[in-house]
Write an enzyme that holds these catalytic residues in place. Structure first.
Site, short mmCIF file in Angstrom:
data_model
loop_
_atom_site.label_atom_id
_atom_site.label_comp_id
_atom_site.label_asym_id
_atom_site.label_seq_id
_atom_site.Cartn_x
_atom_site.Cartn_y
_atom_site.Cartn_z
N CYS A 1 0.81 -1.22 0.00
CA CYS A 1 0.00 0.00 0.00
C CYS A 1 0.84 1.27 0.00
O CYS A 1 0.35 2.34 -0.37
CB CYS A 1 -0.94 0.01 1.20
SG CYS A 1 -2.13 -1.35 1.20
N GLN B 1 -5.57 -8.98 6.26
CA GLN B 1 -5.79 -7.61 6.72
C GLN B 1 -7.04 -7.49 7.59
O GLN B 1 -7.09 -6.68 8.53
CB GLN B 1 -5.88 -6.66 5.53
CG GLN B 1 -6.97 -6.97 4.54
CD GLN B 1 -6.97 -6.00 3.37
OE1 GLN B 1 -6.41 -4.92 3.44
NE2 GLN B 1 -7.60 -6.39 2.27
N SER C 1 -11.41 0.80 3.99
CA SER C 1 -11.18 1.64 2.81
C SER C 1 -11.92 1.04 1.62
O SER C 1 -12.09 -0.17 1.51
CB SER C 1 -9.69 1.75 2.51
OG SER C 1 -9.11 0.46 2.37
N HIS D 1 -8.90 3.83 -1.56
CA HIS D 1 -7.51 3.42 -1.36
C HIS D 1 -7.04 2.69 -2.61
O HIS D 1 -7.13 1.47 -2.71
CB HIS D 1 -7.42 2.52 -0.13
CG HIS D 1 -6.08 1.94 0.14
ND1 HIS D 1 -4.90 2.47 -0.36
CD2 HIS D 1 -5.71 0.85 0.88
CE1 HIS D 1 -3.87 1.73 0.05
NE2 HIS D 1 -4.34 0.74 0.79
N CYS E 1 -0.01 2.17 6.67
CA CYS E 1 0.31 0.76 6.89
C CYS E 1 0.49 0.07 5.55
O CYS E 1 -0.14 0.43 4.55
CB CYS E 1 -0.79 0.09 7.71
SG CYS E 1 -2.44 0.22 7.01
N GLY F 1 1.59 -3.92 3.54
CA GLY F 1 1.75 -5.36 3.65
C GLY F 1 3.13 -5.73 4.15
O GLY F 1 4.12 -5.05 3.89
#
Length: 384
Positions: free
Chosen positions: A89, A157, A238, A339, A369, A371
């Site tokens: 991300c 996640q 998101s 996102h 944040c 991965g």
């Protein structure tokens, strides 16, 4: 030490899943912001040193080095190279870091950093699943080293978002209040035209289409994304979307050579990591690390953009840092505005820069944040 300066930043409007950008090829969407940056600045296109784009799930239309493909699809000179980076991300925020490091090292003077993601045509997780026909159920399961260290703990996640909510005592109701505020802020920003300067319309599509009005009762009626994670619904997550964004990073020599006006200086850049099973907590420790390295306190920061991957991520960060929510994601965050994975880093940085200018703020901090339990932190100093 040599400095790295931002002279321009822009983004496409954010298209909701299967919305206004759903049929746009990734290279064409990336080319859109590239052409916008090049046309707005007095730098001959052949004198760009590199194009660095972030992208996740680089298969199909996003494969084959989308940074290079987008540059060429924009009709730009063949002599300029491009490279694509994947820090999940945070990919395009990392692209800015690589661009700044190249400029600060003295090896390059003009670098275009950005990102693109077309989540309507290439859904999130596509690259994770692409190896299944080849015998890899996940990128982790067949690794002996990974299994020895982490076992079968979920790299998920939603699991991480629920775990954070539980650990920090964040109720579903509190997260829904946070999520509604994100939408309210975004709708207010749109109504007041706050995004108009930073968005480069794609044809007649000129404004983000992901934010929506809602009520707490409506949010409370949504079912969890998985019964295993009872507090995590679409409302506190998101939204998937399509977008591209770009930031132009240059050296002091380039400022003088091309008569450019710097809008911000990259005051600090760093990246840190945490437990990959917790997955989403690294912005907390990364922010502390960045402030220490920069010799700053959280009180020195005027505005913050932290990616709203989930409400629990930002709410935990706010609790740990003590930073005021009133100065965090002031125009809404990814819960409302989407996102777009590889494009989110420079999308957030673009919004942060324009809002710093609007408020005459000096320092802005961006983190997100990523991965693998990672988090980039960039501190911008507004100039002028």
């Amino acid at each position: 030490m040599a400095q790295a300066y931002i002279v321009d930043a822009l983004r496409s409007p954010t298209g909701r899943r299967n919305g206004s950008l759903a049929q746009v090829h990734g290279a064409d969407l990336g080319a859109h912001v590239i052409k916008g940056i090049v046309e707005r600045n007095e730098i001959p296109p052949a004198e760009y040193d590199d194009v660095i784009f972030g992208c996740v799930d680089t298969i199909g239309a996003l494969a084959g080095d989308i940074a290079r493909t987008s540059w060429l699809a924009a009709g730009m000179p063949m002599c300029v190279p491009g490279t694509t980076v994947d820090r999940q991300c945070g990919s395009s925020q990392q692209a800015v870091h690589f661009a700044a490091q190249a400029v600060m090292s003295g090896t390059q003077d003009v670098v275009l950093a950005g990102g693109v993601q077309t989540m309507s045509s290439i859904p999130i997780g596509s690259a994770m699943l692409a190896g299944q026909p080849l015998g890899f159920s996940t990128p982790f399961a067949q690794s002996q080293g990974w299994q020895a260290r982490f076992g079968a703990a979920p790299v998920n996640q939603f699991y991480a978002a629920q775990r954070i909510a539980d650990h920090w005592g964040l109720t579903r109701e509190a997260m829904e209040v946070f999520a509604k505020e994100s939408h309210d802020r975004a709708l207010r920003a749109i109504a007041e035209g706050r995004f108009s300067r930073e968005i480069l319309p794609y044809g007649e599509f000129a404004m983000d289409e992901t934010a929506r009005a809602s009520t707490l009762d409506k949010l409370a009626s949504l079912k969890p994304v998985d019964p295993t994670y009872p507090s995590i619904t679409a409302a506190v997550s998101s939204s998937t979307c399509d977008a591209a964004s770009a930031v132009l990073v240059v050296s002091e020599a380039a400022l003088k050579r091309y008569g450019l006006t710097p809008r911000a200086r990259i005051h600090h850049l760093s990246v840190r990591a945490d437990d990959p099973i917790w997955h989403l907590t690294a912005p907390i420790s990364a922010t502390r690390y960045a402030l220490k390295k920069a010799g700053m306190k959280i009180e020195d920061i005027d505005l913050v953009e932290i990616n709203e991957a989930f409400a629990s991520v930002v709410m935990a960060w706010l609790k740990e840092t003590g930073y005021p929510h009133e100065r965090t994601n002031v125009n809404g965050g990814a819960i409302a505005l989407g996102h777009p994975l590889g494009a989110s880093g420079t999308k957030l940085m673009t919004t942060l820069l324009y809002e710093m200018e609007r408020r005459s703020a000096r320092f802005g901090l961006q983190t997100m944040c990523e991965g693998g339990g990672q988090a980039n932190v960039t501190i911008l100093e507004r100039l002028g």
